[in-house]
Structures are given as C-alpha cells and as structure tokens.
Design an enzyme around this catalytic site. Sequence first.
Site, mmCIF file in Angstrom:
data_model
loop_
_atom_site.group_PDB
_atom_site.id
_atom_site.type_symbol
_atom_site.label_atom_id
_atom_site.label_comp_id
_atom_site.label_asym_id
_atom_site.label_seq_id
_atom_site.Cartn_x
_atom_site.Cartn_y
_atom_site.Cartn_z
ATOM 1 C CG ASP A 100 -56.782 -12.926 22.723
ATOM 2 O OD1 ASP A 100 -56.169 -13.622 23.282
ATOM 3 O OD2 ASP A 100 -57.262 -12.697 22.630
ATOM 4 C CE LYS A 110 -59.874 -3.141 16.903
ATOM 5 N NZ LYS A 110 -60.565 -1.355 16.696
ATOM 6 C CB SER A 111 -54.024 -1.274 15.764
ATOM 7 O OG SER A 111 -54.058 0.321 15.041
ATOM 8 C CG HIS A 117 -63.912 -14.739 27.168
ATOM 9 N ND1 HIS A 117 -63.795 -14.611 25.749
ATOM 10 C CD2 HIS A 117 -63.767 -13.403 27.298
ATOM 11 C CE1 HIS A 117 -63.627 -13.399 25.327
ATOM 12 N NE2 HIS A 117 -63.150 -12.871 26.314
ATOM 13 C CE1 TYR A 131 -63.483 -11.008 22.475
ATOM 14 C CE2 TYR A 131 -61.249 -11.223 21.492
ATOM 15 C CZ TYR A 131 -61.940 -11.499 22.800
ATOM 16 O OH TYR A 131 -61.278 -11.058 23.643
ATOM 17 C CE LYS A 169 -59.407 -14.029 24.560
ATOM 18 N NZ LYS A 169 -59.589 -13.717 24.588
ATOM 19 C CG ASN A 215 -49.655 -0.634 18.664
ATOM 20 O OD1 ASN A 215 -49.286 0.438 19.312
ATOM 21 N ND2 ASN A 215 -51.592 -1.260 18.540
HETATM 22 N N1 LIG Z 1 -60.625 -12.126 27.850
HETATM 23 C C1 LIG Z 1 -60.794 -10.539 27.984
HETATM 24 O O1 LIG Z 1 -62.252 -10.724 28.654
HETATM 25 C C2 LIG Z 1 -60.509 -9.574 26.599
HETATM 26 C C3 LIG Z 1 -61.496 -8.605 26.811
HETATM 27 C C4 LIG Z 1 -60.852 -7.124 26.136
HETATM 28 C C5 LIG Z 1 -59.612 -7.580 25.296
HETATM 29 N N2 LIG Z 1 -59.597 -8.564 25.418
HETATM 30 C C6 LIG Z 1 -57.822 -8.683 24.414
HETATM 31 O O2 LIG Z 1 -57.515 -7.707 24.298
HETATM 32 C C7 LIG Z 1 -56.868 -6.963 23.318
HETATM 33 C C8 LIG Z 1 -56.578 -5.322 23.003
HETATM 34 O O3 LIG Z 1 -57.725 -5.774 23.995
HETATM 35 P P1 LIG Z 1 -57.942 -4.263 23.522
HETATM 36 O O4 LIG Z 1 -59.447 -4.532 21.918
HETATM 37 O O5 LIG Z 1 -59.806 -3.618 24.504
HETATM 38 O O6 LIG Z 1 -58.120 -2.510 23.660
HETATM 39 P P2 LIG Z 1 -55.676 -2.340 23.664
HETATM 40 O O7 LIG Z 1 -55.747 -3.049 22.536
HETATM 41 O O8 LIG Z 1 -55.798 -1.492 24.738
HETATM 42 O O9 LIG Z 1 -57.008 -0.430 22.591
HETATM 43 C C9 LIG Z 1 -57.292 -1.090 21.342
HETATM 44 C C10 LIG Z 1 -57.730 0.478 20.736
HETATM 45 O O10 LIG Z 1 -56.931 1.681 20.924
HETATM 46 C C11 LIG Z 1 -56.546 1.845 19.430
HETATM 47 N N3 LIG Z 1 -55.043 1.986 19.591
HETATM 48 C C12 LIG Z 1 -54.382 0.866 19.154
HETATM 49 N N4 LIG Z 1 -53.183 1.170 19.355
HETATM 50 C C13 LIG Z 1 -52.516 2.517 18.960
HETATM 51 C C14 LIG Z 1 -51.741 3.350 19.099
HETATM 52 N N5 LIG Z 1 -50.600 2.434 19.062
HETATM 53 N N6 LIG Z 1 -51.952 4.570 19.446
HETATM 54 C C15 LIG Z 1 -53.601 5.697 19.149
HETATM 55 N N7 LIG Z 1 -54.162 3.886 19.862
HETATM 56 C C16 LIG Z 1 -54.032 3.034 18.946
HETATM 57 C C17 LIG Z 1 -57.087 1.549 18.782
HETATM 58 O O11 LIG Z 1 -57.661 1.442 17.459
HETATM 59 P P3 LIG Z 1 -57.711 1.421 16.205
HETATM 60 O O12 LIG Z 1 -58.408 -0.254 16.233
HETATM 61 O O13 LIG Z 1 -58.963 2.183 15.308
HETATM 62 O O14 LIG Z 1 -56.598 1.671 14.983
HETATM 63 C C18 LIG Z 1 -58.207 0.312 19.133
HETATM 64 O O15 LIG Z 1 -59.285 1.504 19.639
HETATM 65 C C19 LIG Z 1 -58.103 -7.741 22.838
HETATM 66 O O16 LIG Z 1 -58.316 -7.456 21.505
HETATM 67 C C20 LIG Z 1 -58.662 -8.773 23.268
HETATM 68 O O17 LIG Z 1 -57.481 -9.612 21.601
HETATM 69 C C21 LIG Z 1 -59.667 -9.555 25.717
#
Ligand SMILES: NC(=O)c1ccc[n+]([C@@H]2O[C@H](COP(=O)([O-])OP(=O)(O)OC[C@H]3O[C@@H](n4cnc5c(N)ncnc54)[C@H](OP(=O)(O)O)[C@@H]3O)[C@@H](O)[C@H]2O)c1
Length: 279
Positions: A46, A231-232, A109, A51, A76, A241
């Site tokens: 994604d 995301k990580s 988006h 981004y 997006k 994950n």
């Molecule tokens: N459509 C939209 O408006 C929108 C908005 C936001 C996000 N998104 C999409 O959704 C995806 C996921 O959301 P997100 O990136 O906001 O947040 P997320 O996946 O909920 O969390 C990512 C954060 O958590 C940490 N993390 C990941 N796995 C972990 C684990 N197993 N244990 C502890 N910490 C962990 C990561 O750190 P590290 O990377 O430092 O490991 C990062 O800081 C995005 O990357 C994007 O593709 C879309």
Amino acid sequence: MTEVPTITLNNGVVIPQLGFGTYQITPQDAKQATLEALEVGYRHIDTAEMYRNEKEVGDAVAASGIDRSEIFVTSKLNNGFHERDAALRAFDATLDALGSDYIDMFLIHWPLPTIGDFVETWKAMQEISESGRVKAIGISNFQVAHLQRLFDETSIVPAVNQIEVHPYLAQDALRTFGTDHGIATEAWSPIAQGKVLDDAVIVAIAEKVGKTPAQVTLRWHIQRGDIIFPKSVTRSRVEENFAIFDFELSDDDIRAITQLDRHERTGPDPDVFDYVPAN
Ligand SMILES: NC(=O)c1ccc[n+]([C@@H]2O[C@H](COP(=O)([O-])OP(=O)(O)OC[C@H]3O[C@@H](n4cnc5c(N)ncnc54)[C@H](OP(=O)(O)O)[C@@H]3O)[C@@H](O)[C@H]2O)c1
C-alpha cells in the site's frame, strides 16, 4: 510459505487480506523496506502519491524477482488532483513512478468535502477504470454521507473504503454500511501506530494465546474480515506482523477488544480534513 487469506472484491478482483503499509517510509528506506517485506512473504503493498515513495516501491517490486502479477499494488490520488483533468494526469504519473503499465487498485485518498466535489473526482476514477489500466478503484476516508452521494450520483460502487480502524476506533457503523453495499473495509493504522500495544486487555489476551500484542491486534482485524497493511521498517516486526495465521482468537477475545472502542482517532477527521500539499 504462509498462506495469506484473500478477499474477493465486488468486481471479482482478489486481494491478499494482509499487506505492507508504506506511510512515513522515506524514499531513502522505501526500496529496501519493500524488498524485505516481499522477502518475508507479503504480496500486497500500500503506497500513495502523498507518501513520496511510489518510485521506490516500484523499484522494489521490479527488483524482487517476483512476477508482477503476484503482487497487489495500491496507490492513491493525492489531494491536489481532485479536478477531472488533474486526476487523469495524476494517475499517469503514478503509473510512471511505479514503472508499471497497470496498477491493482487506485483510491481517492481523502474526500475533502469542505473544499471540492468528490463526486467529480469519482467520475474521473471511473474514466481511469474504463481505460483498463487499473483492476479496481476505491476510496479512502469516506464517511456514510459521502458514500451515499456516490451511490446517488454515479454508477460504480467503490471496491474498498480505506479508513482508520483499530481497537480504539472500531468503526462498526461505517464498516457495516460498507458490507451492506458490497464495499470491503481496509483498516489503516491497524495498531494505531503502536498506541494500543500496551493496553491491558490486549496484553492479557496476548499472554494467554502466546503471541505479541501487535499479533493479537492484527489477528482481531483479520477475524473481523478487514484488509490490513501494518507498516514497519524493522525487519523483526515485519516478520512478527506476518506471523498471524497460526492461531485464533475466541469470540470472547474479539468482543473484548472491540469493546475497547473509544472513538479515538490517531489521524484527521475526514469530515473537516482539508490539507492540500504543495506540488
Ligand atoms: N488512507 C489513509 O489516509 C491512510 C492513513 C494512514 C495510513 N495508511 C496506510 O496504512 C498503513 C498502516 O498505518 P500506519 O503506518 O499509520 O500505522 P500502523 O501500521 O498502525 O503502525 C506503524 C507504527 O507501528 C510500529 N510497529 C509496526 N509493527 C510493530 C510491532 N509488531 N510492534 C511494535 N511496533 C510496531 C512501526 O514502527 P517501525 O516502523 O519503527 O518498526 C510504526 O511506528 C500505512 O503505512 C499506510 O499504507 C493510510
């Protein structure tokens, strides 16, 4: 290799239920991070024009040695391109950046309801779909009222709605509205960017089932039927994950996590969000 479950979208296109998110992965890190996710077994990425890492994601897909047809790529339409001609040009630019002649899914988006007309944008998305260069189109951050306008004024039902969902924002009304209209829910920020991981209820369930709080939270999404892409940039977490298909949560566990809902967003409110980046 782990079998990731799939979801069949309303136009027959099949999407892996677990993917890899790339928000906040810098262009410097994005190629390597995406390559590692593909190595671990993820086959759904994604990304978004917003981004600034579409090119690096495309480079990773090309360099992976995996057949393009085996990887589901979503991008997006950025907020500055809602007007018809701008949207068509932006889609071309996304394909260029990804280095591909098609994309699996393209989403609006944000609806930006206070500054424009997302119905015009959705009609442009339909034109893009008719060009045959995208397998599915959808929207992101649309609320029920926004969806209702699309149903009233256009003919294609979005394949997905990508919205913020996690244990502190369960979004059951919007998810059910989507299900009732054939729209799959994609849950963004599935672990609330880490904020739910020390929740006592989630920690207790994790101890009981012998998994981490992140794995329990991601499993909760999977069993609720949503599509997720945590995301990580940390290899061990990317692996953690992905390892969520060898255990199950009980109905009681699912209910207990859903009851943590406190309507708490980590991101903006789609009804008022009006950010348009400078391009
Ligand atoms: N459509 C939209 O408006 C929108 C908005 C936001 C996000 N998104 C999409 O959704 C995806 C996921 O959301 P997100 O990136 O906001 O947040 P997320 O996946 O909920 O969390 C990512 C954060 O958590 C940490 N993390 C990941 N796995 C972990 C684990 N197993 N244990 C502890 N910490 C962990 C990561 O750190 P590290 O990377 O430092 O490991 C990062 O800081 C995005 O990357 C994007 O593709 C879309």
